[in-house]
Each structure stands twice: as structure tokens, then as C-alpha cells.
Enzyme design. Structure first.
Site, mmCIF file in Angstrom:
data_model
loop_
_atom_site.group_PDB
_atom_site.id
_atom_site.type_symbol
_atom_site.label_atom_id
_atom_site.label_comp_id
_atom_site.label_asym_id
_atom_site.label_seq_id
_atom_site.Cartn_x
_atom_site.Cartn_y
_atom_site.Cartn_z
ATOM 1 N N CYS A 81 12.964 12.171 6.315
ATOM 2 C CA CYS A 81 12.885 11.807 7.725
ATOM 3 C C CYS A 81 14.297 12.118 8.311
ATOM 4 O O CYS A 81 14.418 12.262 9.566
ATOM 5 C CB CYS A 81 12.873 10.184 7.890
ATOM 6 N N GLU A 111 10.005 2.133 10.783
ATOM 7 C CA GLU A 111 11.005 3.291 10.349
ATOM 8 C C GLU A 111 10.283 4.662 10.664
ATOM 9 O O GLU A 111 9.523 4.984 9.781
ATOM 10 C CB GLU A 111 11.580 3.284 8.821
ATOM 11 N N LYS A 169 0.888 -1.111 0.251
ATOM 12 C CA LYS A 169 0.094 0.022 0.071
ATOM 13 C C LYS A 169 0.855 1.353 -0.036
ATOM 14 O O LYS A 169 1.576 1.600 0.964
ATOM 15 C CB LYS A 169 -0.863 0.041 1.238
ATOM 16 N N GLU A 218 9.022 17.130 15.229
ATOM 17 C CA GLU A 218 9.127 16.988 13.945
ATOM 18 C C GLU A 218 8.235 17.828 13.248
ATOM 19 O O GLU A 218 7.258 17.741 13.460
ATOM 20 C CB GLU A 218 8.996 15.399 13.320
HETATM 21 P P1 NAP Z 1 2.341 9.064 7.457
HETATM 22 O O1 NAP Z 1 1.145 9.891 7.442
HETATM 23 O O2 NAP Z 1 2.683 8.102 8.797
HETATM 24 O O3 NAP Z 1 1.779 7.709 6.311
HETATM 25 C C1 NAP Z 1 2.712 6.805 6.150
HETATM 26 C C2 NAP Z 1 2.065 5.482 5.313
HETATM 27 O O4 NAP Z 1 1.169 5.069 6.418
HETATM 28 C C3 NAP Z 1 0.977 6.308 4.397
HETATM 29 O O5 NAP Z 1 0.884 5.064 3.295
HETATM 30 C C4 NAP Z 1 -0.212 6.393 5.112
HETATM 31 O O6 NAP Z 1 -1.521 6.312 4.296
HETATM 32 C C5 NAP Z 1 -0.287 5.015 5.846
HETATM 33 N N1 NAP Z 1 -1.059 5.076 6.979
HETATM 34 C C6 NAP Z 1 -1.808 6.250 7.703
HETATM 35 N N2 NAP Z 1 -2.564 5.579 8.736
HETATM 36 C C7 NAP Z 1 -2.465 4.376 8.857
HETATM 37 C C8 NAP Z 1 -3.073 3.395 9.592
HETATM 38 N N3 NAP Z 1 -3.634 3.782 10.762
HETATM 39 N N4 NAP Z 1 -2.764 2.086 9.575
HETATM 40 C C9 NAP Z 1 -1.833 1.749 8.356
HETATM 41 N N5 NAP Z 1 -1.370 2.802 7.535
HETATM 42 C C10 NAP Z 1 -1.516 3.929 7.738
HETATM 43 O O7 NAP Z 1 3.585 9.436 7.042
HETATM 44 P P2 NAP Z 1 3.743 10.229 5.859
HETATM 45 O O8 NAP Z 1 3.323 11.609 6.119
HETATM 46 O O9 NAP Z 1 3.424 9.690 4.681
HETATM 47 O O10 NAP Z 1 5.198 10.658 5.798
HETATM 48 C C11 NAP Z 1 6.074 11.492 6.633
HETATM 49 C C12 NAP Z 1 6.564 10.765 8.035
HETATM 50 O O11 NAP Z 1 7.454 9.645 7.555
HETATM 51 C C13 NAP Z 1 7.413 11.759 8.717
HETATM 52 O O12 NAP Z 1 7.249 11.299 10.249
HETATM 53 C C14 NAP Z 1 8.731 11.049 8.384
HETATM 54 O O13 NAP Z 1 9.664 11.097 9.407
HETATM 55 C C15 NAP Z 1 8.684 9.590 8.155
HETATM 56 N N6 NAP Z 1 9.496 9.020 7.465
HETATM 57 C C16 NAP Z 1 10.524 8.087 8.057
HETATM 58 C C17 NAP Z 1 11.630 7.327 7.307
HETATM 59 C C18 NAP Z 1 12.504 6.538 8.175
HETATM 60 O O14 NAP Z 1 13.212 5.643 7.541
HETATM 61 N N7 NAP Z 1 12.614 6.397 9.338
HETATM 62 C C19 NAP Z 1 11.771 7.675 6.116
HETATM 63 C C20 NAP Z 1 10.786 8.751 5.268
HETATM 64 C C21 NAP Z 1 9.597 9.107 6.128
HETATM 65 P P3 NAP Z 1 -1.916 7.664 3.491
HETATM 66 O O15 NAP Z 1 -1.138 8.028 2.506
HETATM 67 O O16 NAP Z 1 -3.184 7.203 2.929
HETATM 68 O O17 NAP Z 1 -2.279 8.706 4.705
#
Ligand code: NAP
Ligand code: MG
Length: 495
Positions: A284, A250, A175, A385
Site C-alpha cells: 500500500c 485502511e 477473515k 493504484e
Molecule cells: P481487496 O481486494 O480489497 O481485499 C481485501 C480483503 O477484503 C480480502 O480479505 C478480501 O477477500 C476482502 N473482501 C473483498 N470483497 C469484500 C466485500 N465485498 N466485503 C468484505 N470483504 C471483502 O484488497 P487486496 O487485493 O487483498 O489488497 C490490496 C489492496 O489493499 C491495495 O489496494 C492496497 O493498497 C491495499 N492495502 C492498504 C493498506 C493500508 O494500510 N492502507 C495496507 C495493505 C494493503 P478475498 O481475499 O476473498 O478477495
């Protein structure tokens, strides 16, 4: 008419069962619809898991070097389509072409690494404590892997997960983020063209609470590999616990760059500009805090503000652009709200601090590169963040205090120190609590063959990248073969 895209389940392109769809727009020009995608639900996930489970029984038996051959073709196809993929990615999530090319390159590197891993997947042989007995530990695939990814690295992050998952013999239900479904779709097309059998990789588009949650709570999914926010990571940790899945998380970061008084200041300046405003701060590993030695504080701030004001915002497809837009409206609002918080907390706004609405920017989610000085380590803009082009600058008196400030967050992903003093560099390597420490390098720039991940609330202890990700996607099986022809009892017959 915008193009319509589908899910890919059991080797076929299909709509969501409900027939519902969602739009994906270009963040640099919101009038432009990149495509229409299926808004799937639990019933679509069920189909995909069923297909992945059935495909697993065959796929796990294909010799790993053969699976590696397919991964090599995947790498070759990514090379052939690199430019087109980079352009498509910029259109759908906004970062500049230079960076989207790098994002695809990370996928290429990961494919070739996986290809060669097909001829390694090393296990261990160890002596048995009994005579005429052979002992070894081998890696075996686990089953169906649920893969959930964010939008900021639409190619690199899915490949970090999917390639080692399938090379190891698992099958996948994927997904992607709703902000980047197009790049994910092209990745699936490439995997199919390379010869991945039907059912081995399935993609289900749609929202986190519907599709994501259906995957993480599904009783027939064995593994979850998730990259995203700490908030969602905690939810996933709960929703996957009823079925005791293996889960790799992550999550977020609040990364800092330290600059000591002996550092090469021009080098440190290039580093912080790239770290803080590359990908519009939406990495991130983005540099969200800058910790400056008090002796160079004023001089460095003047240099930094001057260069930041010269950064050119715009459509990432244009050669002239340094910084693209925020990915969507809600992300830009989050950034604006943190800028307000910073001002209320008493930090000094020295650059940016508002939406950018100049020429060519009026239909995009642009925000000016922003800097706060006089930030105290206790302020929210120093701790939380933000995930946008906002840099908080903090003053410190020596290396020890700098490291203390750097460590004072719930996160621990990336970190950086600029110094020419080897002693200080090694103190930092020892004492910084983070999964990654760079010396004279910005907080961004991980290479595909090294472990990637963080400590504290940045994750739950797994590592992606390199050889370490194969520990996540395989299970150890201990094997004993007794060729003595009699019952030999371990711990008993020898002592
Ligand atoms: P996010 O809002 O947490 O979403 C990540 C993924 O999870 C998306 O595909 C999202 O779907 C899905 N999701 C949301 N709610 C969910 C649930 N309840 N159950 C299962 N899946 C769910 O993060 P983002 O805004 O896309 O990305 C930014 C974040 O990612 C930042 O906090 C960043 O630091 C982190 N990040 C971490 C790393 C690392 O390696 N540590 C790398 C890159 C990014 P939708 O798109 O439909 O909302
Ligand atoms: Mg978009």
C-alpha cells in the site's frame, strides 16, 4: 496430497458447513498447492459471531495486564517460529524471505507493544466544576470486532488489528485474504498456544463477497477493521452502515518519492528501487511515482534504468532473488493492462514491460520491473493504484511543483522527499497531503509504534499502530462520582 485446513470457531477446528473448499497455490510455482481451505459462508460467520459474543462477557472482565501477559507469550512464540513463518509466507504469497521475516517481526513488535499497553490503557482524570465530586474518563472494550485483511502483509496487518482488539478486551471474528489463509491459520495456532480462551478469536476462511460481507453486515458485530482496496472499502462503508458500526478503513495509495537537485543521488536511487520494486510493488506504501527535479532528471534516469535491469527475479525462497512474483494471475493481468494504458497514453517505456519467463520463472506469475519516463501528471498511470512493479517518472522544476504533483491524486498514504536542504524538507513536511512523510527515506518502512494510515480516499480517518489504534478499539466512558451527599446540578448550582 495437499494438507487440508479448517476454520477455528469457539475453540474448535471445523469445516465450512457447506463442506466447500478452495485451493491456495504458490505464486512462484503454480503447480504447488500450499493447502486446501474451507470456503465458508454466512452460516459459518453466524456461528463465529455467536461464539465471539459469548466469549466477550468473560474476556472483557480479565484485567488488561493479564491480557497483556498472554500477548507477551504470543510475542515469544512468534520469535520462536519466525523463520518457519517467514518461509511459509513466501511460499503462499511470493515476497522474498528478507521481507517476510520483516513481516513477522512487525507482528512481534506489535505483540510486545500490546503486552505493555495492558499496563497503560490510559484514561483521563479531570477536575469537576462542583465541590466533592470526582470526574474521569475510562476506556472500555466495545464488543465483537470483525477483522478483514489483504494478502500483502499476511502476518503484520492481522496482528496490527487483532492484538490491540483483544488487548482492549474485545473478541474477534477474522477473515484473512483468500490468497494467504495459511499464515493466518498459523497465527491462530500461536494465539491458542499462548492461552487465548476459546471464542475470543475465531477465524472464518472464504471469499470477500460471502464471508466478508456476512461480517460487515452482521447486526451483532460492533466494529469493523478493514485493510484493502479503496473499491472494497467503499462497499464495506455501505454494508456496515445499516447497523451503524464503527469502521476503520485502511485503503489504497499512489505514493510518490521526490528527488531534488541537491539530493544524495545514490541514496535516492537505493530508496526508489526498494520502494518501487520491494514486495514486487505490491505494498500500500509502494513508490508508484518518482518525481525528479529537471536538473538531475537525465542523470538519475540513466542510473535508475541501469540498476533496475540488474534486479534478479525468482522464487523468494532463494537467496539470490531480489524481486518475487505477483501474487496471482489476475494481479499480473492488471499490471500488464496498466502497461498497455501507459503506452497508449504516450509515456516512454524504458525498462521491463512484459511477463518474465526465463529460467525458473515459467510457472510463476512474474512480471519484469517496469519503468515509464515522460509521464504527465494527468495520465492514468500517474493517478491510479497499479499494485505491481511499475514506476511512473515525472519531471518537475522545483519543490513547490513537485509537491503539487505529489498531492494530485485521490490517495494520501505515504510520501518521500530526498533533499539536503532543511528548508525544502520542512516545506514538504508541511504541504504534502499524506498520512506519512519520509525525509531521505523511501515511501516504505513504517515502524509498529507510530500512527499508520492515510488521508483522502486512503481511509476514513483512523490510525493503526502505536497508541493511536487503541482509540479505535476502545470506547470512552465518562464517569462522575458525587460524594457531597446532596443533589448538585452541573451548569446550574455554580452560576
Ligand atoms: P481487496 O481486494 O480489497 O481485499 C481485501 C480483503 O477484503 C480480502 O480479505 C478480501 O477477500 C476482502 N473482501 C473483498 N470483497 C469484500 C466485500 N465485498 N466485503 C468484505 N470483504 C471483502 O484488497 P487486496 O487485493 O487483498 O489488497 C490490496 C489492496 O489493499 C491495495 O489496494 C492496497 O493498497 C491495499 N492495502 C492498504 C493498506 C493500508 O494500510 N492502507 C495496507 C495493505 C494493503 P478475498 O481475499 O476473498 O478477495
Ligand atoms: Mg497463494
Amino acid at each position: 496430497m495437499p494438507q487440508k485446513f479448517q476454520n477455528f470457531i469457539n475453540g474448535k477446528w471445523v469445516d465450512a458447513k457447506s463442506g466447500r473448499t478452495f485451493e491456495n497455490r504458490n505464486p512462484a510455482n503454480w503447480d504447488e498447492v500450499v493447502g486446501i481451505f474451507p470456503k465458508s459462508g454466512k452460516e459459518d460467520v453466524d456461528e463465529a459471531v455467536k461464539a465471539a459474543r459469548a466469549a466477550f462477557e468473560k474476556w472483557r472482565l480479565m484485567p488488561a495486564p493479564k491480557r497483556g501477559d498472554i500477548m507477551r507469550k504470543v510475542g515469544d512464540l512468534l520469535v520462536a517460529h519466525k523463520e518457519e513463518l517467514a518461509r511459509e509466507m513466501t511460499r503462499e504469497m511470493g515476497k522474498v524471505l528478507l521481507e517476510t521475516r520483516g513481516d513477522v517481526q512487525e507482528g512481534i513488535d506489535t505483540a510486545y507493544y500490546a503486552s505493555s499497553e495492558g499496563r497503560r490503557l490510559f484514561g483521563h482524570t479531570v477536575p469537576s466544576e462542583l465541590p466533592n465530586k470526582f470526574a474521569m474518563a475510562i476506556r472500555v472494550p466495545i464488543g465483537v470486532a470483525g477483522i478483514i485483511t489483504p494478502w500483502n502483509f499476511p502476518m503484520a496487518i492481522p496482528t496490527w488489528k487483532i492484538f490491540p482488539a483483544i488487548l482492549s478486551g474485545n473478541t474477534v471474528v477474522f477473515k484473512p485474504a483468500t490468497d494467504t489463509p495459511k499464515t493466518a491459520t498459523t497465527l491462530i495456532e500461536i494465539l491458542m498456544e499462548a492461552g487465548i480462551p476459546e471464542g475470543v478469536v475465531n477465524i472464518v476462511h472464504g471469499g470477500g463477497s460471502e464471508v466478508g460481507n456476512a461480517i460487515t453486515s452482521h447486526p451483532d458485530v460492533d466494529l469493523i477493521s478493514f485493510t484493502g482496496s479503496t473499491l472494497v472499502g467503499k462497499q464495506i462503508s455501505k454494508s456496515s452502515s445499516d447497523t451503524l458500526k464503527r469502521v476503520s478503513l485502511e485503503l489504497g495509495g499512489k505514493n510518490a518519492q521526490i528527488v531534488m537537485d541537491d539530493a544524495d543521488l545514490d541514496l535516492a536511487l537505493d530508496g526508489v528501487l526498494w520502494g518501487a520494486f520491494g514486495t514486487t510493488g505490491q505494498r500500500c506504501t509502494a513508490t508508484s511515482r518518482l518525481i525528479l527535479h529537471e536538473k538531475i532528471y537525465d542523470k538519475f534516469m540513466t542510473m535508475l534504468v541501469d540498476r533496475t535491469k540488474k534486479l534478479r527475479l525468482g522464487d523468494g525462497l532463494l537467496q539470490s532473488t531480489d524481486v518475487g512474483p505477483c501474487v496471482n494471475e489476475s494481479q499480473r493481468k492488471t499490471v500488464a493492462s496498466y502497461v498497455e494504458i501507459g503506452q497508449q497514453e504516450g509515456a516512454t517505456l524504458v525498462a521491463g514491460g512484459a511477463d518474465a519467463n526465463g529460467d525458473g520463472l515459467s510457472k510463476g506469475w512474474f512480471y519484469q520491473p517496469t519503468i515509464f519516463s515522460d509521464v504527465k501528471p494527468t495520465m492514468r498511470i500517474a493517478k491510479e493504484e497499479i499494485f505491481g512493479p511499475v514506476l511512473s517518472v515525472i519531471r518537475a522544476k522545483d519543490v513547490e511543483e513537485s509537491i503539487r504533483i505529489l498531492n494530485d491524486t485521490i490517495y494520501g498514504l505515504s510520501s518521500s522527499i530526498y533533499t539536503r536542504d532543511v528548508n525544502k524538507a520542512f516545506v514538504a513536511i508541511r504541504d504534502i497531503k499524506a498520512g506519512i512523510t519520509y525525509v531521505n527515506v523511501p515511501t516504505i518502512g513504517a515502524e509498529a509504534h507510530l500512527p499508520f494510515g492515510g488521508v483522502k480516499q486512503t481511509g476514513n480517518g483512523h490510525r493503526e499502530g502505536g497508541w493511536t489504534v487503541y482509540d479505535f478499539f476502545t470506547e470512552w466512558k465518562a464517569v462522575y462520582v458525587d460524594y457531597s451527599g446532596k443533589l448538585q446540578r452541573a451548569q446550574i448550582d455554580n452560576y
